[in-house]
Design a protein around this motif. Structure first.
Motif, PDB file in Angstrom:
ATOM      1  N   ALA A  96      39.398 -13.332 -66.358  1.00  0.00           N
ATOM      2  CA  ALA A  96      40.050 -13.786 -67.584  1.00  0.00           C
ATOM      3  C   ALA A  96      41.276 -14.621 -67.229  1.00  0.00           C
ATOM      4  N   LYS A  97      41.498 -15.673 -67.982  1.00  0.00           N
ATOM      5  CA  LYS A  97      42.668 -16.532 -67.778  1.00  0.00           C
ATOM      6  C   LYS A  97      43.858 -16.076 -68.615  1.00  0.00           C
ATOM      7  N   ALA A  98      43.577 -15.299 -69.671  1.00  0.00           N
ATOM      8  CA  ALA A  98      44.635 -14.844 -70.576  1.00  0.00           C
ATOM      9  C   ALA A  98      44.143 -13.612 -71.325  1.00  0.00           C
ATOM     10  N   ILE A  99      45.084 -12.897 -71.939  1.00  0.00           N
ATOM     11  CA  ILE A  99      44.747 -11.771 -72.806  1.00  0.00           C
ATOM     12  C   ILE A  99      45.686 -11.811 -74.000  1.00  0.00           C
ATOM     13  N   ARG A 100      45.144 -11.634 -75.175  1.00  0.00           N
ATOM     14  CA  ARG A 100      45.972 -11.623 -76.383  1.00  0.00           C
ATOM     15  C   ARG A 100      46.720 -10.305 -76.476  1.00  0.00           C
ATOM     16  N   PHE A 101      47.912 -10.351 -77.047  1.00  0.00           N
ATOM     17  CA  PHE A 101      48.677  -9.124 -77.238  1.00  0.00           C
ATOM     18  C   PHE A 101      47.923  -8.145 -78.134  1.00  0.00           C
ATOM     19  N   SER A 102      47.193  -8.646 -79.115  1.00  0.00           N
ATOM     20  CA  SER A 102      46.429  -7.754 -79.992  1.00  0.00           C
ATOM     21  C   SER A 102      45.341  -7.028 -79.202  1.00  0.00           C
ATOM     22  N   THR A 103      44.717  -7.719 -78.264  1.00  0.00           N
ATOM     23  CA  THR A 103      43.700  -7.090 -77.418  1.00  0.00           C
ATOM     24  C   THR A 103      44.344  -6.067 -76.496  1.00  0.00           C
ATOM     25  N   LEU A 104      45.447  -6.429 -75.880  1.00  0.00           N
ATOM     26  CA  LEU A 104      46.172  -5.518 -75.009  1.00  0.00           C
ATOM     27  C   LEU A 104      46.614  -4.274 -75.775  1.00  0.00           C
ATOM     28  N   THR A 105      47.071  -4.464 -76.994  1.00  0.00           N
ATOM     29  CA  THR A 105      47.504  -3.346 -77.832  1.00  0.00           C
ATOM     30  C   THR A 105      46.355  -2.395 -78.113  1.00  0.00           C
ATOM     31  N   ARG A 106      45.191  -2.945 -78.483  1.00  0.00           N
ATOM     32  CA  ARG A 106      44.025  -2.089 -78.787  1.00  0.00           C
ATOM     33  C   ARG A 106      43.556  -1.349 -77.542  1.00  0.00           C
ATOM     34  N   LEU A 107      43.535  -2.042 -76.402  1.00  0.00           N
ATOM     35  CA  LEU A 107      43.124  -1.380 -75.164  1.00  0.00           C
ATOM     36  C   LEU A 107      44.074  -0.232 -74.822  1.00  0.00           C
ATOM     37  N   CYS A 108      45.369  -0.477 -74.911  1.00  0.00           N
ATOM     38  CA  CYS A 108      46.351   0.563 -74.602  1.00  0.00           C
ATOM     39  C   CYS A 108      46.243   1.731 -75.573  1.00  0.00           C
ATOM     40  N   HIS A 109      45.992   1.438 -76.843  1.00  0.00           N
ATOM     41  CA  HIS A 109      45.846   2.506 -77.847  1.00  0.00           C
ATOM     42  C   HIS A 109      44.650   3.394 -77.511  1.00  0.00           C
ATOM     43  N   VAL A 110      43.509   2.783 -77.273  1.00  0.00           N
ATOM     44  CA  VAL A 110      42.285   3.544 -77.011  1.00  0.00           C
ATOM     45  C   VAL A 110      42.357   4.271 -75.669  1.00  0.00           C
ATOM     46  N   LEU A 111      42.909   3.620 -74.646  1.00  0.00           N
ATOM     47  CA  LEU A 111      42.974   4.233 -73.318  1.00  0.00           C
ATOM     48  C   LEU A 111      44.168   5.167 -73.156  1.00  0.00           C
ATOM     49  N   GLY A 112      45.076   5.173 -74.141  1.00  0.00           N
ATOM     50  CA  GLY A 112      46.254   6.043 -74.057  1.00  0.00           C
ATOM     51  C   GLY A 112      47.148   5.668 -72.883  1.00  0.00           C
ATOM     52  N   CYS A 113      47.397   4.375 -72.737  1.00  0.00           N
ATOM     53  CA  CYS A 113      48.191   3.917 -71.594  1.00  0.00           C
ATOM     54  C   CYS A 113      49.221   2.893 -72.037  1.00  0.00           C
ATOM     55  N   GLN A 114      50.039   2.491 -71.100  1.00  0.00           N
ATOM     56  CA  GLN A 114      51.023   1.438 -71.302  1.00  0.00           C
ATOM     57  C   GLN A 114      50.480   0.153 -70.666  1.00  0.00           C
ATOM     58  N   PRO A 115      50.949  -1.025 -71.099  1.00  0.00           N
ATOM     59  CA  PRO A 115      50.481  -2.267 -70.480  1.00  0.00           C
ATOM     60  C   PRO A 115      50.626  -2.269 -68.965  1.00  0.00           C
ATOM     61  N   GLY A 116      51.675  -1.682 -68.453  1.00  0.00           N
ATOM     62  CA  GLY A 116      51.887  -1.616 -67.007  1.00  0.00           C
ATOM     63  C   GLY A 116      50.867  -0.758 -66.284  1.00  0.00           C
ATOM     64  N   ASP A 117      50.205   0.144 -67.009  1.00  0.00           N
ATOM     65  CA  ASP A 117      49.132   0.943 -66.410  1.00  0.00           C
ATOM     66  C   ASP A 117      47.870   0.103 -66.255  1.00  0.00           C
ATOM     67  N   LEU A 118      47.699  -0.871 -67.108  1.00  0.00           N
ATOM     68  CA  LEU A 118      46.512  -1.710 -67.138  1.00  0.00           C
ATOM     69  C   LEU A 118      46.640  -2.932 -66.239  1.00  0.00           C
ATOM     70  N   LEU A 119      47.853  -3.454 -66.120  1.00  0.00           N
ATOM     71  CA  LEU A 119      48.081  -4.680 -65.352  1.00  0.00           C
ATOM     72  C   LEU A 119      49.001  -4.407 -64.166  1.00  0.00           C
ATOM     73  N   ARG A 120      48.654  -4.991 -63.028  1.00  0.00           N
ATOM     74  CA  ARG A 120      49.471  -4.849 -61.826  1.00  0.00           C
ATOM     75  C   ARG A 120      49.780  -6.211 -61.245  1.00  0.00           C
ATOM     76  N   TYR A 121      51.019  -6.417 -60.841  1.00  0.00           N
ATOM     77  CA  TYR A 121      51.427  -7.632 -60.139  1.00  0.00           C
ATOM     78  C   TYR A 121      51.333  -7.341 -58.648  1.00  0.00           C
ATOM     79  N   GLU A 122      50.510  -8.113 -57.975  1.00  0.00           N
ATOM     80  CA  GLU A 122      50.329  -7.880 -56.531  1.00  0.00           C
ATOM     81  C   GLU A 122      50.594  -9.155 -55.767  1.00  0.00           C
TER      82      GLU A 122
END
Length: 69
Positions: free
Chosen positions: A43-69
């Motif tokens: 993916a080249k981008a992710i919408r905040f609305s998509t990130l919000t729904r993923l975090c809600h369903v997975l019970g996580c924070q954005p930082g749990d889903l995304l890592r800077y390496e």
């Protein structure tokens, strides 16, 4: 030297929760193919609305889903 990148940890979070990509797709209302693109790091981008729904369903924070390496 390798360029820094953002890595999506969707696969790890799904494994930790015993959830499939298909189940997640139904819960967040996003097509499996689009989640697969995100999961595989294509993916080249992710919408905040998509990130919000993923975090809600997975019970996580954005930082749990995304890592800077």
């Amino acid at each position: 030297m390798t360029e820094p990148t953002i890595r999506v940890r969707l696969d790890e979070l799904l494994n930790e929760r015993g959830m499939t990509l298909t189940e997640l797709s139904g819960l967040v209302g996003i097509a499996v193919v689009n989640l697969s693109i995100l999961k595989n790091g294509h993916a080249k981008a992710i919408r905040f609305s998509t990130l919000t729904r993923l975090c809600h369903v997975l019970g996580c924070q954005p930082g749990d889903l995304l890592r800077y390496e």
